[in-house]
Design a protein around this motif. Structure first.
Motif, PDB file in Angstrom:
ATOM      1  N   LEU A   1     -46.777 -35.435  17.706  1.00  0.00           N
ATOM      2  CA  LEU A   1     -45.669 -35.622  18.819  1.00  0.00           C
ATOM      3  C   LEU A   1     -46.332 -34.194  19.148  1.00  0.00           C
ATOM      4  CD1 LEU A   1     -42.604 -35.489  20.509  1.00  0.00           C
ATOM      5  CD2 LEU A   1     -41.559 -34.856  18.534  1.00  0.00           C
ATOM      6  N   PHE A   2     -46.567 -33.271  18.456  1.00  0.00           N
ATOM      7  CA  PHE A   2     -46.751 -31.785  18.408  1.00  0.00           C
ATOM      8  C   PHE A   2     -48.228 -31.742  18.875  1.00  0.00           C
ATOM      9  CE2 PHE A   2     -49.127 -28.087  17.174  1.00  0.00           C
ATOM     10  CZ  PHE A   2     -48.124 -27.208  16.798  1.00  0.00           C
ATOM     11  N   ILE A   3     -49.356 -32.952  18.401  1.00  0.00           N
ATOM     12  CA  ILE A   3     -50.397 -32.704  19.961  1.00  0.00           C
ATOM     13  C   ILE A   3     -50.029 -33.282  20.797  1.00  0.00           C
ATOM     14  CG2 ILE A   3     -53.082 -34.371  19.162  1.00  0.00           C
ATOM     15  CD1 ILE A   3     -52.240 -34.584  16.470  1.00  0.00           C
ATOM     16  N   LYS A   4     -49.209 -34.069  21.367  1.00  0.00           N
ATOM     17  CA  LYS A   4     -49.382 -34.488  22.595  1.00  0.00           C
ATOM     18  C   LYS A   4     -48.331 -32.901  23.232  1.00  0.00           C
ATOM     19  CE  LYS A   4     -48.929 -39.354  22.226  1.00  0.00           C
ATOM     20  NZ  LYS A   4     -47.793 -41.150  21.934  1.00  0.00           N
ATOM     21  N   LEU A   5     -48.063 -32.743  22.687  1.00  0.00           N
ATOM     22  CA  LEU A   5     -47.071 -31.446  23.561  1.00  0.00           C
ATOM     23  C   LEU A   5     -47.775 -30.587  23.489  1.00  0.00           C
ATOM     24  CD1 LEU A   5     -43.378 -32.090  22.135  1.00  0.00           C
ATOM     25  CD2 LEU A   5     -44.294 -32.734  23.929  1.00  0.00           C
ATOM     26  N   LEU A   6     -48.519 -29.966  22.604  1.00  0.00           N
ATOM     27  CA  LEU A   6     -49.802 -28.673  22.612  1.00  0.00           C
ATOM     28  C   LEU A   6     -50.999 -28.582  23.245  1.00  0.00           C
ATOM     29  CD1 LEU A   6     -46.434 -27.232  21.013  1.00  0.00           C
ATOM     30  CD2 LEU A   6     -48.495 -26.015  19.906  1.00  0.00           C
ATOM     31  N   LYS A   7     -51.065 -28.492  23.838  1.00  0.00           N
ATOM     32  CA  LYS A   7     -52.523 -28.231  24.331  1.00  0.00           C
ATOM     33  C   LYS A   7     -53.870 -27.878  23.118  1.00  0.00           C
ATOM     34  CE  LYS A   7     -51.500 -28.220  29.384  1.00  0.00           C
ATOM     35  NZ  LYS A   7     -51.405 -26.712  30.135  1.00  0.00           N
ATOM     36  N   ASP A   8     -54.734 -27.696  23.125  1.00  0.00           N
ATOM     37  CA  ASP A   8     -55.562 -27.164  22.702  1.00  0.00           C
ATOM     38  C   ASP A   8     -55.950 -26.212  22.537  1.00  0.00           C
ATOM     39  OD1 ASP A   8     -56.587 -29.548  21.642  1.00  0.00           O
ATOM     40  OD2 ASP A   8     -58.291 -30.107  22.882  1.00  0.00           O
ATOM     41  N   ASP A   9     -56.048 -25.379  23.482  1.00  0.00           N
ATOM     42  CA  ASP A   9     -55.828 -23.819  23.586  1.00  0.00           C
ATOM     43  C   ASP A   9     -54.717 -23.302  22.780  1.00  0.00           C
ATOM     44  OD1 ASP A   9     -54.801 -24.497  25.694  1.00  0.00           O
ATOM     45  OD2 ASP A   9     -54.386 -23.142  26.512  1.00  0.00           O
ATOM     46  N   GLU A  10     -53.512 -23.576  23.280  1.00  0.00           N
ATOM     47  CA  GLU A  10     -51.951 -23.281  22.240  1.00  0.00           C
ATOM     48  C   GLU A  10     -51.787 -23.067  20.755  1.00  0.00           C
ATOM     49  OE1 GLU A  10     -48.713 -23.844  25.237  1.00  0.00           O
ATOM     50  OE2 GLU A  10     -49.818 -25.092  24.851  1.00  0.00           O
ATOM     51  N   ARG A  11     -52.517 -24.711  20.799  1.00  0.00           N
ATOM     52  CA  ARG A  11     -52.490 -25.106  19.206  1.00  0.00           C
ATOM     53  C   ARG A  11     -53.532 -23.649  18.426  1.00  0.00           C
ATOM     54  NH1 ARG A  11     -52.747 -29.817  20.160  1.00  0.00           N
ATOM     55  NH2 ARG A  11     -55.411 -30.774  20.010  1.00  0.00           N
ATOM     56  N   LYS A  12     -54.777 -23.132  18.884  1.00  0.00           N
ATOM     57  CA  LYS A  12     -55.498 -22.688  18.403  1.00  0.00           C
ATOM     58  C   LYS A  12     -55.245 -20.764  18.280  1.00  0.00           C
ATOM     59  CE  LYS A  12     -60.350 -24.447  19.408  1.00  0.00           C
ATOM     60  NZ  LYS A  12     -61.050 -24.448  21.025  1.00  0.00           N
ATOM     61  N   LEU A  13     -54.542 -20.832  19.766  1.00  0.00           N
ATOM     62  CA  LEU A  13     -53.817 -19.194  19.414  1.00  0.00           C
ATOM     63  C   LEU A  13     -52.855 -19.411  18.531  1.00  0.00           C
ATOM     64  CD1 LEU A  13     -53.234 -16.646  21.110  1.00  0.00           C
ATOM     65  CD2 LEU A  13     -51.752 -17.781  22.472  1.00  0.00           C
ATOM     66  N   LEU A  14     -51.708 -20.604  18.173  1.00  0.00           N
ATOM     67  CA  LEU A  14     -51.040 -20.854  16.793  1.00  0.00           C
ATOM     68  C   LEU A  14     -51.683 -20.298  15.773  1.00  0.00           C
ATOM     69  CD1 LEU A  14     -47.920 -21.283  16.348  1.00  0.00           C
ATOM     70  CD2 LEU A  14     -48.702 -23.318  15.837  1.00  0.00           C
ATOM     71  N   ILE A  15     -52.111 -20.991  15.915  1.00  0.00           N
ATOM     72  CA  ILE A  15     -52.942 -20.832  14.250  1.00  0.00           C
ATOM     73  C   ILE A  15     -53.825 -19.106  14.166  1.00  0.00           C
ATOM     74  CG2 ILE A  15     -55.412 -21.484  12.772  1.00  0.00           C
ATOM     75  CD1 ILE A  15     -53.546 -23.672  13.177  1.00  0.00           C
ATOM     76  N   ASP A  16     -54.230 -18.332  15.320  1.00  0.00           N
ATOM     77  CA  ASP A  16     -54.796 -17.178  14.616  1.00  0.00           C
ATOM     78  C   ASP A  16     -53.032 -16.955  15.230  1.00  0.00           C
ATOM     79  OD1 ASP A  16     -57.204 -17.880  15.605  1.00  0.00           O
ATOM     80  OD2 ASP A  16     -56.770 -17.453  17.954  1.00  0.00           O
ATOM     81  N   GLN A  17     -51.364 -16.509  15.478  1.00  0.00           N
ATOM     82  CA  GLN A  17     -50.968 -15.920  15.342  1.00  0.00           C
ATOM     83  C   GLN A  17     -50.856 -15.918  13.958  1.00  0.00           C
ATOM     84  OE1 GLN A  17     -48.381 -17.571  18.108  1.00  0.00           O
ATOM     85  NE2 GLN A  17     -47.624 -15.980  18.907  1.00  0.00           N
ATOM     86  N   MET A  18     -50.905 -17.630  13.192  1.00  0.00           N
ATOM     87  CA  MET A  18     -50.590 -16.865  11.867  1.00  0.00           C
ATOM     88  C   MET A  18     -51.478 -16.717  11.231  1.00  0.00           C
ATOM     89  SD  MET A  18     -49.007 -21.257  12.127  1.00  0.00           S
ATOM     90  CE  MET A  18     -48.631 -21.106  10.063  1.00  0.00           C
ATOM     91  N   ARG A  19     -52.405 -16.637  10.896  1.00  0.00           N
ATOM     92  CA  ARG A  19     -53.543 -15.376  10.335  1.00  0.00           C
ATOM     93  C   ARG A  19     -53.555 -14.521  10.558  1.00  0.00           C
ATOM     94  NH1 ARG A  19     -57.899 -16.670  13.098  1.00  0.00           N
ATOM     95  NH2 ARG A  19     -58.651 -18.628  11.487  1.00  0.00           N
ATOM     96  N   LYS A  20     -52.945 -13.954  11.503  1.00  0.00           N
ATOM     97  CA  LYS A  20     -52.022 -12.445  11.333  1.00  0.00           C
ATOM     98  C   LYS A  20     -50.982 -12.116  11.109  1.00  0.00           C
ATOM     99  CE  LYS A  20     -55.105 -11.851  15.821  1.00  0.00           C
ATOM    100  NZ  LYS A  20     -54.884 -11.458  17.012  1.00  0.00           N
ATOM    101  N   ARG A  21     -50.087 -12.833  10.760  1.00  0.00           N
ATOM    102  CA  ARG A  21     -48.874 -12.771  10.449  1.00  0.00           C
ATOM    103  C   ARG A  21     -48.257 -12.234   9.030  1.00  0.00           C
ATOM    104  NH1 ARG A  21     -45.235 -17.624  10.024  1.00  0.00           N
ATOM    105  NH2 ARG A  21     -46.054 -17.725   8.353  1.00  0.00           N
ATOM    106  N   SER A  22     -49.394 -12.695   7.988  1.00  0.00           N
ATOM    107  CA  SER A  22     -48.844 -12.095   7.012  1.00  0.00           C
ATOM    108  C   SER A  22     -49.965 -12.763   5.832  1.00  0.00           C
ATOM    109  CB  SER A  22     -47.721 -13.248   6.621  1.00  0.00           C
ATOM    110  OG  SER A  22     -47.424 -12.735   4.656  1.00  0.00           O
ATOM    111  N   PRO A  23     -50.154 -11.341   4.792  1.00  0.00           N
ATOM    112  CA  PRO A  23     -51.587 -11.730   3.783  1.00  0.00           C
ATOM    113  C   PRO A  23     -51.152 -12.543   2.751  1.00  0.00           C
ATOM    114  CG  PRO A  23     -49.767  -9.714   3.154  1.00  0.00           C
ATOM    115  CD  PRO A  23     -49.131  -9.911   4.212  1.00  0.00           C
TER     116      PRO A  23
END
Length: 952
Positions: A421-443
């Protein structure tokens, strides 16, 4: 100009005024031209309003509307005295048939409306003529209702017959009424033809008649369950007609929310006798599952409804609340069901654009693999991706994305992000942006393959690195990590002040001035941030991290600043007090002697130029009072400290007063001193100011500086106390101060109230409004410390009694008796249920129109108050259970009076109940005193338990 409805009242009142003949005898209103015109005008106003019963019923009393509709029947040529049920509606002219329908619809609606509870209007100042008029109108309304109820069966038959008409009808308009007035010969002409008046379609008539019949059947269903089937049939027919023809109508409006409620209630009430209906509607299925304990099926129903969205939000929430209540009562198996239902509700809220409930956030604080699996199952089953709109897809995608950002465990994040469901709802660039946000979020979440060991290893631009490090600095509570980040940041730039990067970092001004005076920028940043983070952890009760941060800060400042070293020692003392009070102290364990010695040492400290926070002295004094260190506070505190620190002075007076309780009057000098200090704090400073017009006005300053501290500071200090005797002492002082005012009507009772002075030299100087507010706040706080202290409960009850909140007052009077008598299984101590308390309970019941309860409580007094009891029993409009309470009466005189009263009124059944109560052998006057007392005690217990169930 008066509104149209009021014109009806005026016209009919004028037309119905009785006349007086020459012999001064009152005659009925004459049938003259003037009165006929007035009645016609009233009918025209109603015709202008299109005979809308909703509008007429809201604004006209029952007698006025009865008069108006009778005039309509008269002008529509319905023969007076004719039973409507004997008339064939199909053979009548349309306007005549419609007049009969209107009258019978109103009759049914009035009966239904009279069954609803009516909020009592608070009476104003008594005026004899107004009271007589109200009494006359009340009696007239009751007489009309009596007639309408006697004719209810006929009215129902008339309306049932109207459903078979299946033809359009007409209601009088201003034009047809004018024609009737001008040419009586036209009555059988145009005014009664099929085209005269306002046309009401057959569907509209059926819709409204079905609704009104459904309402009367539903009301009758309380005594005859089978009638609910008829109600259900009529309400569902109404629903079909509205769906077919639309809800808009010139003639009437139906409250569709109330109709939906009726339909829902009928479905539940008739479900046991209608298995097909039970299986067909989710309401009935859920009702059946709750009764049988089949909770897993409830989850299935909610999951299926996430696609259809037929269940209202309020119903979903009410089911969840009921499940939570059952779980809290000890049914641990329901915890999983509560979570699943909550998830279904949350996904439904997401799809409908509502905010996510706090319960979901609480249940998801500790996610698990099973919880994530079920959540994803609900999300997948609640949206059909092929047919769903883009808006729905974006809502679901945003929910899943925010869920990932809120999680710390990468395993759970991967479970969601790798789901179909997650893969169908979010596009590739949205998923990449989410990973980047999580990388920056917390040590703590590091998605890099190579760990970053120092600033020089980061292969990115300097501005990106500074931002990432600042973000880590804000999140970190590890002193060593904070130091390392600051070293790296200062290695990158020397122009920034890193203690300013978060507006959440707050240090008291008394400390800030000293810290910001440190010359070395790295040390300044480090000391400021360590202290700010430590204070924040302290505020959110994260005492472990607070201790680590303060210890690191103490070690740092010891090297260069004795002043800051003492500051940190003081803060660590406060932290240790908080830690003990939240931990071992909460279970009653005394603090270690070392901590008590440090508290005393702080109070006696005489180091010059040390910045001090007032809250530390406040907490230290409260700490000593809570642990009964009264000897130290009264005898060993240095005199200069008492003179300079207001909290120490207040603590000393409180400790000394508590030590002397209970004591002889000669030893109450400290109580007088404490009284004078508190009175001064609650006093207002008055100033006179001359205005432009030369007049002198009085200005009151609420928070005056006359006392040793402000009233708000005193209240804040008292709310740090937990010792019952100290709280009782200060509470009784404020209660006495509240009672001293001259205009007080109802005193508040309190323990030890006699130790305080009974007067104040300058009453005008005391802000009694503030005192009343303080008493309310203090007793509310005291009950959070111990909800079972009967003296505090009595004070709360007295406050509600004094402010005319009689139901709440009874609740607390009963609770006070319950907590000190094992829910009335033992005798309530006489110092709790004093004569004053019983008299106040009597007054509460009287003002709530519970007159039988009044009579029973009159027996509780040391001397039975027969006058009040008899007067109460004479009241016929009682809101309590009346004769079902007779079994709780043990006083034979009261029972004999009841027998006489019911005989006089011709109430045979109630008289028999009273005679049966008298005839019980244990009430025989010849019995020994112990038997009579035991009988009274048994009845007291049962009555008070019944009252408690009523008001708790």
């Amino acid at each position: 100009d008066p509104p149209p409805v009021q014109l009806i009242v005026q016209f009919l009142e004028q037309a119905s005024k009785p006349s007086v003949n020459e012999q001064n005898q009152v005659q009925p209103p004459p049938d003259n031209k003037r009165n006929r015109i007035l009645k016609l005008l009233a009918l025209k106003v109603a015709a202008h309003l299109k005979w809308d019963l909703d509008v007429l019923e809201k604004s006209l009393s029952v007698p006025v509307l009865n008069m108006l509709l009778n005039e309509l029947l008269c002008i529509s040529k319905v023969p007076p005295g004719t039973k409507h049920v004997d008339v064939d509606l199909s053979s009548l002219p349309p306007t005549t048939a419609m007049a009969i329908l209107l009258y019978n619809r109103w009759a049914i609606r009035t009966i239904v409306q009279s069954s609803f509870p009516v909020k009592q209007v608070k009476p104003g100042p008594p005026q004899l003529n107004v009271m007589n008029q109200m009494q006359q109108e009340k009696e007239l309304t009751e007489n009309i209702l009596k007639v309408l109820k006697e004719q209810a069966a006929d009215s129902i038959l008339v309306l049932e017959g109207a459903l078979k008409l299946n033809k359009d009808l007409y209601v009088h308009t201003i034009r047809t009424l004018d024609l009737l007035a001008m040419e009586p010969g036209m009555v059988n002409g145009e005014t009664e033809s099929s085209t005269a008046g306002l046309k009401i379609s057959a569907e509209e008539i059926q819709c409204q008649v079905c609704y009104d019949l459904g309402a009367i059947y539903f009301q009758q269903g309380s005594t005859n369950v089978a009638v609910h089937e008829k109600a259900k049939e009529k309400f569902f027919k109404t629903k079909e007609l509205i769906a077919k023809n639309g809800s808009s109508s010139l003639h009437f409006t139906i409250d569709e929310e109330r109709l939906a409620g009726y339909c829902q209630a009928c479905e539940v009430l008739t479900s046991s006798s209608d298995d097909a209906s039970q299986q067909a509607t989710p309401y009935s299925q859920i009702h059946s599952c709750m009764k049988s304990g089949n909770y897993q099926d409830i989850v299935k129903i909610f999951l299926e409804d996430n696609l259809t969205l037929s269940l209202p939000e309020q119903f979903r929430q009410s089911v969840l609340r009921e499940l939570f209540q059952k779980a809290q009562q000890g049914n641990d198996a329901l915890d999983e069901v509560c979570f699943k239902v909550c998830v279904c509700n949350t996904v439904c809220d997401v799809l409908q654009g509502r905010t996510i409930d706090i319960q979901f956030c609480q249940l998801f604080l500790k996610p698990s693999k099973e919880k994530i699996d079920f959540l994803l199952e609900v999300c997948s089953g609640s949206i059909n991706l092929e047919n769903a709109s883009e808006v729905l897809k974006r809502k679901m995608a945003a929910f899943l994305k925010n869920l990932c950002l809120g999680m710390e465990d990468l395993q759970f994040v991967f479970m969601i992000s790798s789901h179909e469901l997650f893969i169908k709802l979010l596009k590739d660039d949205e998923r990449k942006l989410l990973i980047d946000q999580m990388r920056k979020r917390s040590p703590r979440i590091n998605l890099c393959t190579k760990p970053v060991t120092s600033f020089y290893d980061i292969p990115a631009s300097a501005s990106v690195n500074i931002g990432q490090l600042e973000h880590q600095l804000i999140l970190s509570v590890d002193p060593w990590r904070i130091r390392q980040i600051l070293i790296e940041l200062h290695g990158m730039t020397s122009e920034r002040q890193f203690w300013t990067i978060s507006n959440k970092w707050e240090v008291p001004n008394v400390y800030g001035n000293v810290i910001l005076g440190i010359k070395d920028s790295l040390t300044r940043d480090l000391v400021y941030i360590l202290m700010a983070k430590g204070l924040h952890c302290c505020a959110i009760k994260d005492f472990i991290h607070a201790k680590q941060l303060f210890a690191a800060c103490l070690e740092l400042v010891t090297e260069f600043s004795p002043k800051l070293r003492q500051v940190m020692l003081n803060e660590m003392l406060l932290l240790d007090i908080y830690t003990h009070e939240a931990g071992a102290g909460a279970s009653g364990e005394r603090p270690p002697s070392d901590l008590i010695s440090r508290v005393r040492g702080y109070l006696e400290m005489r180091v010059p130029d040390i910045p001090l926070r007032q809250v530390i002295a406040e907490e230290c004094v409260a700490f000593l009072l809570n642990w009964c260190e009264n000897e130290y506070l009264t005898m060993q505190v240095p005199l200069p400290l008492v003179q300079t620190n207001p909290y120490v002075k207040l603590g000393q007076l409180l400790a000394a007063t508590c030590k002397e309780l209970p004591g002889p009057k000669e030893s109450r000098r400290t109580a007088k001193d404490l009284w004078e200090v508190v009175v001064q704090i609650c006093s207002v400073s008055n100033q006179h100011k001359r205005g432009n017009d030369g007049r002198v006005s009085l200005i009151k300053h609420r928070e005056s500086t006359l006392g040793i501290m402000y009233r708000s500071e005193l209240l804040s200090f008292i709310k740090k106390l937990r010792e019952p005797l100290v709280l009782t002492t200060i509470l009784s002082l404020f209660v006495k101060l509240h009672n001293v005012r001259e205009d007080i009507v109802n005193d508040i009772a309190a323990e030890h109230i006699s130790i305080w002075p009974s007067s104040i030299p300058n009453l005008q100087s005391v802000d009694f409004e503030a005192v009343a507010v303080t008493v309310k706040e203090l007793v509310s706080y005291a009950l959070t410390i111990n909800a079972n202290n009967h003296f505090w409960l009595i004070i709360q009850a007295d406050i509600y009694f004094a402010t005319n909140q009689y139901s709440a007052a009874l609740h607390y009077y009963l609770q006070a008796g319950a907590v000190c008598s094992d829910f009335f299984n033992k005798m309530v101590p006489p110092d709790v249920y004093t004569d004053q308390v019983i008299k106040r309970m009597i007054k509460c019941c009287s003002l709530l129109n519970c007159h039988t309860q009044v009579a029973i409580l009159c027996q509780f007094l040391r001397e039975v108050d027969y006058k009040t009891a008899f007067k109460a029993l004479q009241e016929q409009n009682s809101h309590d259970a009346m004769d079902s309470y007779y079994e709780y009466i043990w006083d034979v005189t009261i029972l004999e009076y009841l027998t006489y009263l019911h005989h006089k009124r011709g109430e045979t059944d109630k008289r028999q109940i009273a005679i049966k109560a008298i005839g019980q052998t244990e009430l025989n006057a010849s019995n020994p005193e112990e038997v009579l007392q035991l009988a009274a005690q048994r009845r007291k217990k049962k009555f008070l338990q019944a009252m408690a169930k009523l008001y708790f």
